[in-house]
Design an enzyme around this catalytic site. Structure first.
Site, PDB file in Angstrom:
ATOM      1  N   GLU A  91      43.525  39.182  42.887  1.00  0.00           N
ATOM      2  CA  GLU A  91      42.239  39.716  42.264  1.00  0.00           C
ATOM      3  C   GLU A  91      42.103  41.193  42.511  1.00  0.00           C
ATOM      4  O   GLU A  91      41.597  41.912  41.690  1.00  0.00           O
ATOM      5  CB  GLU A  91      41.128  39.019  43.150  1.00  0.00           C
ATOM      6  CG  GLU A  91      40.791  37.716  43.108  1.00  0.00           C
ATOM      7  CD  GLU A  91      40.148  37.457  41.775  1.00  0.00           C
ATOM      8  OE1 GLU A  91      40.927  37.708  40.694  1.00  0.00           O
ATOM      9  OE2 GLU A  91      39.015  36.890  41.453  1.00  0.00           O
ATOM     10  N   THR A 101      36.161  43.302  34.920  1.00  0.00           N
ATOM     11  CA  THR A 101      35.521  43.190  35.896  1.00  0.00           C
ATOM     12  C   THR A 101      35.216  44.597  36.630  1.00  0.00           C
ATOM     13  O   THR A 101      34.320  45.191  37.084  1.00  0.00           O
ATOM     14  CB  THR A 101      36.092  42.184  37.181  1.00  0.00           C
ATOM     15  OG1 THR A 101      35.839  40.916  36.479  1.00  0.00           O
ATOM     16  CG2 THR A 101      35.455  42.381  38.403  1.00  0.00           C
TER      17      THR A 101
END
Ligand code: HSE
Length: 312
Positions: free
Chosen positions: A132, A185
């Site tokens: 991530e 993101t």
């Protein structure tokens, strides 16, 4: 040589009131991954279908997450067998339904199985968070934790990492509309305010506590009242064409609540029962066409198992 094929689920992070701390895993939406032990040492990604993503392990979320696990294993045991990975990407990057997390979680979960489960689920979350970090610059756990644990999870603390697996009412479904535009993101995080008013904070943590209490007590009314986001949604919703009307259509069709899935552009609704979920799916399928943007609608039961083995 050992091999494993698995389904790694898509996830909805934040769930309105739990920015960076709440997430839930979905059934039916997810990546398929195959990991095989090899005679040659090392860790390679040999193929990715369904997306144009780098095969170099240091540049791929699944690669980096797997590398982090294998390095930890090597520190414990002194060496590790060779492995190669094939990914069938079914979740588009930048969709808001945990594409990078599905790959990262699937890689570490599969490697852990093939190595005889040397690591705990909490340690797997830590390894997957490295993926991530590569994808968005931030090692957030609210997609990888539900993917690995299944169901709803709360990141009670990041340092030290403390994940709480939450119960899930039996009849809870998610509907997700994914407009086929990409929102990174990293970009969706860069527009957020870094300071909150006390009033916003009070509202948000009241709802977060309410949602968790609702999950524990199967109280759909409380779940519904708590699906409110006064911190992130007012800012990020501006990036999603037709968000307000889409949310209204979901609520008018009987959704318990609706909001942005992860960092968007996908928009989710939670519903009680499969019939209600399908009614919402039909309504948004008709209503969203006017925006002239291709989209997909997913209607899924909450996945309480997490990652699933496909070859057994
Ligand atoms: N909590 C993260 C965010 C989730 O909203 O930026 C990204 O999927």
């Amino acid at each position: 040589m050992k091999r494993i094929s698995l389904f790694s689920p898509g996830t909805i992070a934040n769930i309105s009131c739990g920015f960076d701390v709440l997430g839930v895993a979905l059934d039916e939406v997810g990546d398929i991954m195959h990991i095989e032990e090899t005679v040659e040492p090392g860790w390679r990604i040999s193929a990715i279908t369904g997306a144009d993503l780098p095969l170099a392990v240091e540049k791929n979320t699944a690669g980096v997450a797997g590398l982090s696990l294998l390095n930890a294993y090597k520190s414990k045991v002194g060496t590790h067998p060779g492995f190669h990975l094939v990914i069938e990407k079914k979740i588009k990057a930048g969709s808001g339904i945990g594409s990078s997390a599905a790959s990262a979680s699937g890689a570490v979960w599969g490697l852990n199985e093939l190595l005889g489960r040397p690591f705990t689920p909490l340690e797997l979350v830590g390894f997957a968070m490295e993926g991530e970090k590569l994808a968005s610059g931030v090692a957030h756990a609210d997609n990888v934790a539900p993917g690995l644990f299944g169901g709803f999870t709360l990141v009670r603390s990041y340092a030290p990492l403390d994940i709480v697996a939450l119960p899930c009412p039996n009849d809870l479904y998610a509907v997700v509309l994914h407009p086929q535009i990409e929102i990174k993101t990293q970009d969706a995080r860069s527009i957020l305010k870094t300071q909150l008013s006390l009033k916003q904070a009070t509202t948000q943590w009241g709802n977060l506590g309410g949602l968790i209490a609702g999950l524990y007590t199967d109280d759909y009314g409380l779940i519904s009242r708590s699906l409110v986001d006064v911190v992130v949604e007012p800012i990020r919703s501006l990036l999603i064409p037709g968000f307000d009307e889409l949310k209204k259509t979901m609520l008018d069709s009987g959704a318990l609540g609706a909001g942005i899935s992860g960092s968007g552009p996908s928009v989710f609704a939670l519903a009680k029962g499969s019939d209600q979920a399908h009614l919402i799916a039909q309504a948004i399928d008709v209503n969203y066409r006017k925006w002239g943007i291709d989209f997909e609608v997913h209607c899924a039961k909450i996945n309480t198992q997490g990652i699933k083995i496909l070859n057994e």
